[in-house]
Every structure is written in C-alpha cells, then in structure tokens.
Design a protein around this motif. Structure first.
Motif, PDB file in Angstrom:
ATOM      1  N   LEU A 237      -6.471   1.969   2.861  1.00 12.03           N
ATOM      2  CA  LEU A 237      -6.338   1.602   4.268  1.00 12.03           C
ATOM      3  C   LEU A 237      -4.956   1.991   4.779  1.00 12.03           C
ATOM      4  CD1 LEU A 237      -7.561   0.123   6.744  1.00 12.03           C
ATOM      5  CD2 LEU A 237      -6.576  -1.992   5.815  1.00 12.03           C
TER       6      LEU A 237
ATOM      7  N   TRP B 210      -4.514  -8.033  -2.868  1.00 13.59           N
ATOM      8  CA  TRP B 210      -5.286  -7.597  -1.698  1.00 13.59           C
ATOM      9  C   TRP B 210      -4.919  -6.170  -1.299  1.00 13.59           C
ATOM     10  CZ3 TRP B 210      -9.222  -7.645   1.376  1.00 13.59           C
ATOM     11  CH2 TRP B 210      -9.136  -7.122   2.653  1.00 13.59           C
TER      12      TRP B 210
ATOM     13  N   ARG C 199       0.844  -1.205   0.000  1.00  7.95           N
ATOM     14  CA  ARG C 199       0.000   0.000   0.000  1.00  7.95           C
ATOM     15  C   ARG C 199       0.876   1.251   0.000  1.00  7.95           C
ATOM     16  NH1 ARG C 199      -2.701  -2.802   4.422  1.00  7.95           N
ATOM     17  NH2 ARG C 199      -4.454  -4.009   3.579  1.00  7.95           N
TER      18      ARG C 199
ATOM     19  N   SER D 122      -6.345  -3.618  -3.668  1.00  9.30           N
ATOM     20  CA  SER D 122      -7.795  -3.455  -3.525  1.00  9.30           C
ATOM     21  C   SER D 122      -8.163  -2.726  -2.242  1.00  9.30           C
ATOM     22  CB  SER D 122      -8.485  -4.820  -3.560  1.00  9.30           C
ATOM     23  OG  SER D 122      -8.139  -5.596  -2.421  1.00  9.30           O
ATOM     24  N   THR D 123      -7.210  -2.605  -1.311  1.00 12.01           N
ATOM     25  CA  THR D 123      -7.449  -1.899  -0.043  1.00 12.01           C
ATOM     26  C   THR D 123      -6.435  -0.775   0.132  1.00 12.01           C
ATOM     27  OG1 THR D 123      -6.062  -3.516   1.139  1.00 12.01           O
ATOM     28  CG2 THR D 123      -8.433  -3.944   1.062  1.00 12.01           C
TER      29      THR D 123
END
Length: 409
Positions: free
Chosen positions: A391, A384, A274, A387-388
């Motif tokens: 966050l 994952w 991220r 897609s986040t």
C-alpha cells in the motif's frame, strides 16, 4: 532418541545464534552511545572551520494543502539571522486543492504550483530544485508545518565546509497534549542517545524529512529514482551507498509537530514502516557492498536499516538474560549478556538523568512511562504495515494551530 538429540542440538545452536546476533548489535549500539556521548561532551563547545565565504541558500518548502500553517514557516525563513541576499524562499504547492499557493505568496515567498499523478515529496523536491535554477551553494528542504530557529542558516553555513549533505537537529514543538508530548519525548531521547553520539564520532545521520541541506549538483544526481513513500530514508541510503556523508548538526534546530490523534499517528507510522521495508528491499545490499570495502558509515546505516530502534535490542537482550536464567543450556555466557543489559538499561538512564531528559518527579516519570507505552505501539503498527507493505497511501496530518506562539530556540 538420537534424532531427538540432534533436533535439540540444532535448536540450541539456532537459538544461541539468534541471541548472539541481537546481543552483538546491542553492544555495538551501546558502544556508539557511550563513546559518542563522551566525545560529544568534550567537543560540544568546539566550532568547525567555517567555509571561505558564506553559502547562498535556496530554501524549498514542500506543501500539500497547508494553507493553515505555511505562513509560519515562510515568516521564520525570511526572519533568519542571515544575509537576505544569500537566501531565497520557494514554496512548492504540490497537488494542492486549497489556497496554499496564494497564502504563501502573501507571506513573501516565491511560489510554484506543481501537480503530479503520484504522491510523494520527491516530486515536490525535484520541482523546487528545477525552479530555483543555478547559483546556489546549498538547497534546504522543509515541511510546511515546521518551525525554524532564527540561527538555523548561520549554523548550517558554519558547518558546511566540505559537506555534501547536512541534517539539522529536529526537536518537538512544545505541546502538552498527552500523545504529542509522549512522542516528543522519544524524539528528544533519540537525538541524545543516537544522533549526537554519531555526530561526535563522525558517523552518518539520516535525512529526516525536514531541515536538511544538500549541494545542488548532488541533489541533481539523485533527483530521480525514488520509489518509496519515505524518500528521505531512501535518499540517505542511496547517498551513503555511493560514499557521500550526511552530517548531523546538533547546533541547528528545527521544530516539528507530533500527531495529537492516535489514528493520525498510526497512519503516519504505518507509512514510515512500509517505506522502511521498501528501502531495505531495494537499497540494503548496495550499503552492505559499500560496508564490505571498509566504509564504517555504510556499515552503521546498514545495521540501522535492519534494527532501527533500541526497543528491539532492549527487548531481545532482556529476553536473552531471562532465558539464560531459566534455561541455561540455551543461554549465552553471562558476562556478555549482562554487559549488554547494562548498556541497554543503565547507560541510557544515567545519561538521561545527567542531561536532565528525565527528572525524579512524578511528571517526568509519567512522561517516560507514557513514551514507553507509545513505543510498544510500534509492534502492532509494524505488523499491520508489513502485512500491507504494498500500500502506498498518504494521509493528511492535522496541524497544531494553537501553538503558533511557540518558536524553537
């Protein structure tokens, strides 16, 4: 029929363009690895010109609920083979709800407690820089769970002449756990195939969270403005985009533990992905603009941000080779494809064998296979994390308590 042929032609051009891009990056990375490895072997025993005088270090340990391990790193830093009057150890107990502050103080460190509404190590680093005050030539930043080789500061001092920022080589803490040992193998491989060649060629490294050093005036310039959960990579991009070098020092060693639990590993690596995405979104274009002026260090980092692992190029080149055999109309010229295949598979295998990263034994081959399996986990973790991506979560990492006797050499 004509429309179908046109569509097929467009598809063919697009597929070839994608293959060419991945093969070009692969050949570039292989050239860096091979040329850099050869040059590293030639100059690994050479010593840099030392600074006129020994630098004074302000050493900041960033700690959040680290009462179980903070004594170790404070002890390591206080036991450095370096004049005691030229180093001060400061522990920043950031958003702690345990006894980190009192434990660190008993171990001999100066301690400040710092609380912020937001998470992120950048807040602790800035608090430490401010608390240290003036009078230091370099500020070193460490994670509380790291172990420090006794000669770390002496090596950094020897390589510090004319440098704005330096990163020590990070090695894994010795740990026979299945998961930790597999990830630790990957860290050793990255040092051997990626960072040491770049050190030899004068290219940049990236700041990797712990064991990095920076001039106080440079840190003050970049103390604010961090907005990702990977403040180290973000700071790297900001520094390089503005023309600062980040020197890699393979002689200076710091050991960090790898996760022993799959859940903890997924949390950690999801945060890294991220953060990496956010750095690309916010910091990539300035690097490209810097690279356009002829700055090879900026170009190298810009490529790294887009393709951060050889796993991507290795799979891409292998797919290209298979496609060329099965569907020649969509393939690239065999010469460049197979040259890339040699760079992706044969060159690392030879260097790994020569440097004894891999041995012809069941244990060594099992470790390499284990690392490959763990490497493949990056794909579901990456999907994952993407897609986040919004966050921003920080999860505590379980610490390796039973390895207290293991020091890095």
């Amino acid at each position: 029929m004509g429309a179908m042929r046109g569509l097929l032609r467009t598809l063919q051009v697009a597929v070839r363009a994608g293959q060419f891009a991945i093969v070009a990056v692969s050949l570039y990375q292989s050239a860096i690895t091979i040329a850099g490895y050869r040059k590293y072997q030639q100059k690994k025993d050479a010593r840099p010109e030392p600074p006129a005088g020994l630098p004074r270090f302000g050493l900041v340990v960033c700690a959040r609920n680290e009462e179980e391990v903070v004594t170790r790193i404070v002890t390591d830093l206080l036991a450095q083979d370096y004049p005691a009057e030229l180093r001060d150890v400061l522990v920043v107990a950031h958003n702690c709800s345990d006894n980190t502050a009192s434990v660190a103080a008993r171990a001999g460190a100066r301690v400040i407690e710092h609380y912020t509404p937001a998470t992120g190590k950048a807040h602790a680093i800035e608090a430490g820089r401010t608390a240290l005050g003036p009078g230091y030539d370099l500020i070193g930043v460490f994670d509380a769970d790291a172990r420090i080789a006794p000669g770390l500061l002496a090596e950094i001092a020897a390589h510090s002449r004319g440098q704005d920022c330096l990163q020590a080589e990070v090695v894994p803490i010795a740990d026979a756990d299945w998961l930790a040992e597999g990830y630790g193998f990957g860290r050793k491989a990255r040092n051997l195939f990626w960072w040491r060649p770049r050190e030899a060629l004068g290219l940049n490294t990236t700041i990797t969270g712990s064991g990095w050093f920076i001039r106080p005036d440079v840190l003050a310039q970049y103390a604010t403005g961090s907005w990702t959960m990977t403040e180290d990579l973000e700071l790297s991009a900001r520094l390089v985009a503005d023309g600062h070098a980040i020197a890699y020092v393979s002689r200076a060693h710091i050991a960090c533990g790898e996760p022993r639990e799959l859940k903890a590993s997924i949390h950690q690596r999801s945060r890294w992905v991220r953060g990496h995405i956010h750095v690309v979104m916010g910091r990539w274009l300035p690097l490209v603009r810097r690279a356009a002026t002829g700055d090879l260090r900026a170009l190298d980092l810009a490529i790294y941000l887009v393709v951060p692992t050889r796993l991507l190029t290795r799979m891409g080149v292998t797919t290209t080779a298979v496609l060329g055999l099965v569907w020649p109309a969509f393939g690239l010229p065999g010469l460049i494809v197979w040259a890339a295949m040699l760079g992706e598979w044969v060159a690392p295998a030879y260097i790994g064998w020569k440097e004894r990263l891999v041995h012809l034994s069941s244990g060594s081959l099992s470790l390499a296979a284990r690392h490959s399996i763990l490497n493949l986990l990056w794909f579901p973790i990456g999907i994952w994390a993407m897609s986040t991506a919004r966050l921003k979560a920080w999860h505590a990492m379980p610490r390796i308590l039973e390895q207290e006797a293991n020091h890095v050499g």
